[in-house]
Design a protein around this motif. Structure first.
Motif, short mmCIF file in Angstrom:
data_model
loop_
_atom_site.label_atom_id
_atom_site.label_comp_id
_atom_site.label_asym_id
_atom_site.label_seq_id
_atom_site.Cartn_x
_atom_site.Cartn_y
_atom_site.Cartn_z
N ALA A 129 0.83 -1.21 0.00
CA ALA A 129 0.00 0.00 0.00
C ALA A 129 0.86 1.26 0.00
N GLN A 130 1.86 1.30 0.86
CA GLN A 130 2.70 2.51 0.95
C GLN A 130 3.54 2.72 -0.31
N ALA A 131 4.06 1.64 -0.87
CA ALA A 131 4.88 1.77 -2.08
C ALA A 131 4.06 2.28 -3.25
N ILE A 132 2.88 1.71 -3.43
CA ILE A 132 2.03 2.12 -4.56
C ILE A 132 1.52 3.55 -4.36
N ALA A 133 1.04 3.85 -3.17
CA ALA A 133 0.48 5.17 -2.92
C ALA A 133 1.54 6.27 -3.02
N HIS A 134 2.78 5.95 -2.67
CA HIS A 134 3.87 6.92 -2.82
C HIS A 134 4.07 7.26 -4.30
N ASN A 143 -1.67 4.97 6.96
CA ASN A 143 -3.11 5.19 6.96
C ASN A 143 -3.60 5.88 5.70
N SER A 144 -2.91 6.94 5.29
CA SER A 144 -3.33 7.66 4.08
C SER A 144 -3.15 6.78 2.84
N SER A 145 -2.15 5.89 2.86
CA SER A 145 -1.94 4.98 1.72
C SER A 145 -3.08 3.97 1.62
N ILE A 146 -3.49 3.44 2.78
CA ILE A 146 -4.61 2.50 2.79
C ILE A 146 -5.88 3.19 2.32
#
Length: 343
Positions: A129-134, A143-146
């Motif tokens: 989630a964090q890698a993609i959202a970044h 949390n913001s990535s999820i």
């Protein structure tokens, strides 16, 4: 004149038929049309985001490692190949180096930049989630990535009882993912046109501050939530993907195989997922194995609470698996004993 036209039509027709046959034959023999990720896998194969194994399989239900995810992510966003190379603490060169070099240059949050042993471990949903959202939306925390993935229906929660109570537990941020699940997630990203790189990631890549690749990698790892950060330790020697395949014929079902993923190893136990294939029969068992000595461990029951006794012995770049009794968990493949090589 007529013969020339006729021959042209015939050739064109043959080409169309061959093309159609090739399209029907595309894919992997272990991803049938009824598989939930069938369309996503075909899409990813068409755009060369994925490739399978030499035996014509994709192994959709295997846990995906961080380095496998790194390759998919770099391919999906078509990240630039960089000339700089990470100065790893694990100095051995491996196939994933080029992808980690590129991802580090964009500041993508990952664990395995400097350690090969971490790269070969299953990647957590929160890291994905964090890698993609970044890369896609410049999100800075878990949390913001999820929320980014949930709001756009790119991914869903796994634990409904935590909905509106605990976002990370609802999402299952510390759970592993399968290869098929990650490909499906990227497929949904593409359908919503999330394939542009965020301004923040581009700025890190342009590197106007002249930070070294290692500095950017270290800073990227720091962006991971504390619950997701991994560091190498002696207990992690158990962690990894292992496989054994014996093909006695040419048919899809003429084989015996075992695929084992070990993760979350500590000084006391580790989590194991064992997939068995014996001809047309197959089954998967998951549970915790207790470490009984420096090189041996035993699982007594599955996560379902069923009796399932499997012994594990740690070897050099391999494990020996001895299935004693898993009849309560699955009826087939309960007498296997053999060595699985680390992948």
């Amino acid at each position: 004149m007529f013969r020339t036209i006729f021959n042209t039509v015939v050739i064109a027709a043959c080409f169309f038929i061959l093309t159609a046959l090739h399209a029907e034959a595309a894919g992997f023999k272990d991803v049938p049309k009824e598989h939930f990720a069938y369309d996503a896998v075909l899409w990813a194969q068409k755009y060369e985001i994925i490739n399978g194994y030499s035996d014509g399989t994709f192994k959709p239900n295997e846990m995906i490692t961080e380095q496998q995810f790194a390759k998919l992510l770099a391919n999906y966003f078509e990240l630039e190949i960089v000339e700089d190379e990470l100065k790893k603490q694990t100095t051995t060169e491996i196939w994933s180096d080029e992808f980690y070099n590129s991802l580090a240059s964009y500041g993508v949050p990952l664990n395995g930049y400097l350690h090969n042993s971490i790269r070969s471990q299953p990647v957590k949903r929160g890291v994905v989630a964090q890698a993609i959202a970044h890369l896609a939306d410049a999100q800075q925390n878990l949390n913001s990535s999820i929320e980014f993935l949930l709001e756009h229906s790119i991914s869903t929660g796994q634990n409904p009882k935590y909905e509106n109570r605990d976002l990370q537990k609802f999402f299952g941020s510390t759970n592993n993912m399968t290869r098929a699940q990650v490909v499906t997630l990227l497929y949904r990203m593409d359908s919503m046109d999330f394939y542009y790189i965020s301004d923040d990631a581009e700025a890190i890549h342009k590197n106007e501050d002249n930070n070294s690749l290692n500095e950017r990698a270290i800073e990227a790892k720091k962006q991971l939530d504390a619950s997701l950060q991994q560091n190498p330790s002696s207990s992690n020697l158990w962690n990894g993907n292992y496989r054994y395949v014996y093909q006695w014929g040419k048919g899809q079902y003429e084989r015996n195989a075992r695929y084992v993923t070990i993760s979350s190893a500590n000084s006391k136990d580790f989590y194991v997922r064992l997939s068995a294939y014996d001809g047309k029969y197959e089954g998967t068992t998951e549970g915790y194995a207790v470490i009984t000595s420096a090189k041996k461990a035993i699982m007594q029951e599955s996560i379902k609470g069923n009796r399932c006794i499997i012994e594990f012995e740690h070897l050099n770049n391999a494990i020996k698996v001895t299935e004693i009794d898993c009849s309560a968990e699955r009826k087939n493949g309960t007498n296997f004993s053999g060595t699985l090589r680390k992948q």
